[in-house]
Design a protein around this motif. Structure first.
Motif, PDB file in Angstrom:
ATOM      1  N   GLU A  19       0.847  -1.177   0.000  1.00 15.16           N
ATOM      2  CA  GLU A  19       0.000   0.000   0.000  1.00 15.16           C
ATOM      3  C   GLU A  19       0.890   1.236   0.000  1.00 15.16           C
ATOM      4  OE1 GLU A  19      -3.659   1.406   2.879  1.00 15.16           O
ATOM      5  OE2 GLU A  19      -2.910  -0.630   2.991  1.00 15.16           O
ATOM      6  N   CYS A  20       0.560   2.226  -0.836  1.00 15.59           N
ATOM      7  CA  CYS A  20       1.310   3.482  -0.819  1.00 15.59           C
ATOM      8  C   CYS A  20       1.131   4.143   0.544  1.00 15.59           C
ATOM      9  CB  CYS A  20       0.807   4.414  -1.921  1.00 15.59           C
ATOM     10  SG  CYS A  20       1.523   6.055  -1.796  1.00 15.59           S
ATOM     11  N   ASP A  21       2.269   4.530   1.162  1.00 16.00           N
ATOM     12  CA  ASP A  21       2.205   5.147   2.488  1.00 16.00           C
ATOM     13  C   ASP A  21       1.434   6.454   2.470  1.00 16.00           C
ATOM     14  OD1 ASP A  21       3.683   3.142   3.567  1.00 16.00           O
ATOM     15  OD2 ASP A  21       5.600   4.186   3.333  1.00 16.00           O
ATOM     16  N   ASP A  22       1.545   7.184   1.366  1.00 14.41           N
ATOM     17  CA  ASP A  22       0.941   8.512   1.306  1.00 14.41           C
ATOM     18  C   ASP A  22      -0.506   8.490   0.848  1.00 14.41           C
ATOM     19  OD1 ASP A  22       3.336   9.653   2.111  1.00 14.41           O
ATOM     20  OD2 ASP A  22       4.081   9.734   0.059  1.00 14.41           O
ATOM     21  N   HIS A  23      -0.827   7.588  -0.078  1.00  9.84           N
ATOM     22  CA  HIS A  23      -2.144   7.670  -0.721  1.00  9.84           C
ATOM     23  C   HIS A  23      -3.006   6.435  -0.543  1.00  9.84           C
ATOM     24  CE1 HIS A  23       0.837  10.054  -3.111  1.00  9.84           C
ATOM     25  NE2 HIS A  23       0.012  10.988  -2.717  1.00  9.84           N
ATOM     26  N   GLY A  24      -2.423   5.340  -0.080  1.00  9.33           N
ATOM     27  CA  GLY A  24      -3.223   4.155   0.195  1.00  9.33           C
ATOM     28  C   GLY A  24      -3.548   3.286  -1.010  1.00  9.33           C
ATOM     29  N   THR A  62       2.653   1.092  -9.930  1.00 10.15           N
ATOM     30  CA  THR A  62       2.981   2.370  -9.299  1.00 10.15           C
ATOM     31  C   THR A  62       1.707   2.973  -8.716  1.00 10.15           C
ATOM     32  OG1 THR A  62       2.641   3.498 -11.403  1.00 10.15           O
ATOM     33  CG2 THR A  62       4.913   2.939 -10.842  1.00 10.15           C
ATOM     34  N   CYS A  63       1.896   3.849  -7.765  1.00  8.38           N
ATOM     35  CA  CYS A  63       0.761   4.577  -7.206  1.00  8.38           C
ATOM     36  C   CYS A  63       0.396   5.685  -8.187  1.00  8.38           C
ATOM     37  CB  CYS A  63       1.139   5.178  -5.860  1.00  8.38           C
ATOM     38  SG  CYS A  63      -0.070   6.376  -5.265  1.00  8.38           S
ATOM     39  N   PRO A  64      -0.882   5.775  -8.577  1.00  6.54           N
ATOM     40  CA  PRO A  64      -1.272   6.796  -9.559  1.00  6.54           C
ATOM     41  C   PRO A  64      -1.099   8.225  -9.062  1.00  6.54           C
ATOM     42  CG  PRO A  64      -3.203   5.561  -8.775  1.00  6.54           C
ATOM     43  CD  PRO A  64      -1.994   4.892  -8.198  1.00  6.54           C
ATOM     44  N   GLU A  65      -0.966   8.398  -7.749  1.00  5.28           N
ATOM     45  CA  GLU A  65      -0.869   9.766  -7.214  1.00  5.28           C
ATOM     46  C   GLU A  65       0.541  10.163  -6.831  1.00  5.28           C
ATOM     47  OE1 GLU A  65      -3.945  11.109  -4.425  1.00  5.28           O
ATOM     48  OE2 GLU A  65      -5.015   9.276  -4.962  1.00  5.28           O
ATOM     49  N   CYS A  66       1.477   9.201  -6.808  1.00  5.78           N
ATOM     50  CA  CYS A  66       2.849   9.534  -6.473  1.00  5.78           C
ATOM     51  C   CYS A  66       3.563  10.099  -7.694  1.00  5.78           C
ATOM     52  CB  CYS A  66       3.610   8.281  -6.014  1.00  5.78           C
ATOM     53  SG  CYS A  66       3.338   7.866  -4.290  1.00  5.78           S
ATOM     54  N   PRO A  67       4.449  11.076  -7.499  1.00  2.00           N
ATOM     55  CA  PRO A  67       5.255  11.537  -8.622  1.00  2.00           C
ATOM     56  C   PRO A  67       6.165  10.416  -9.102  1.00  2.00           C
ATOM     57  CG  PRO A  67       5.966  12.576  -6.566  1.00  2.00           C
ATOM     58  CD  PRO A  67       4.760  11.751  -6.244  1.00  2.00           C
TER      59      PRO A  67
HETATM   60 ZN    ZN Z   1       1.215   7.350  -3.557  1.00  2.00          ZN
END
Ligand code: ZN
Length: 88
Positions: free
Chosen positions: A30-35, A80-85
């Motif tokens: 899970e992305c730490d920032d966005h889940g 990849t997380c769609p919201e991470c740069p």
């Molecule tokens: Zn993310």
């Protein structure tokens, strides 16, 4: 039939179950920032997830159907997380 109760959360859907198995096996994280769930592209973790699925399918679900659910979930999760740069 062997019944294990190692997962605490009740399984509401086969999809939710597949995600919990993939997470447990370390195949996704899970992305730490966005889940968002991300595919870790780890073939060993994937194998582990399929082993768990086949050995402990949810009640009323065949081993084969459980493995298919895992495969479908892996296909739907990006690496990849769609919201991470992007890393570069
Ligand atoms: Zn993310």
């Amino acid at each position: 039939m062997l019944v294990t109760r190692e997962r605490r959360a009740p399984i509401k859907t086969l999809r939710g179950w597949a995600i919990s198995v993939l997470h447990e096996a370390g195949a996704i994280r899970e992305c730490d920032d966005h889940g968002w769930m991300q595919d870790r592209a780890d073939p060993h973790a994937r194998e582990r997830a399929f082993d768990i699925a086949r050995e402990n399918p949810p009640p009323g679900v065949s081993s084969k159907a459980a493995a298919v659910a895992i495969a479908e979930e892996l296909e739907s999760i990006g690496d990849t997380c769609p919201e991470c740069p992007s890393p570069d």
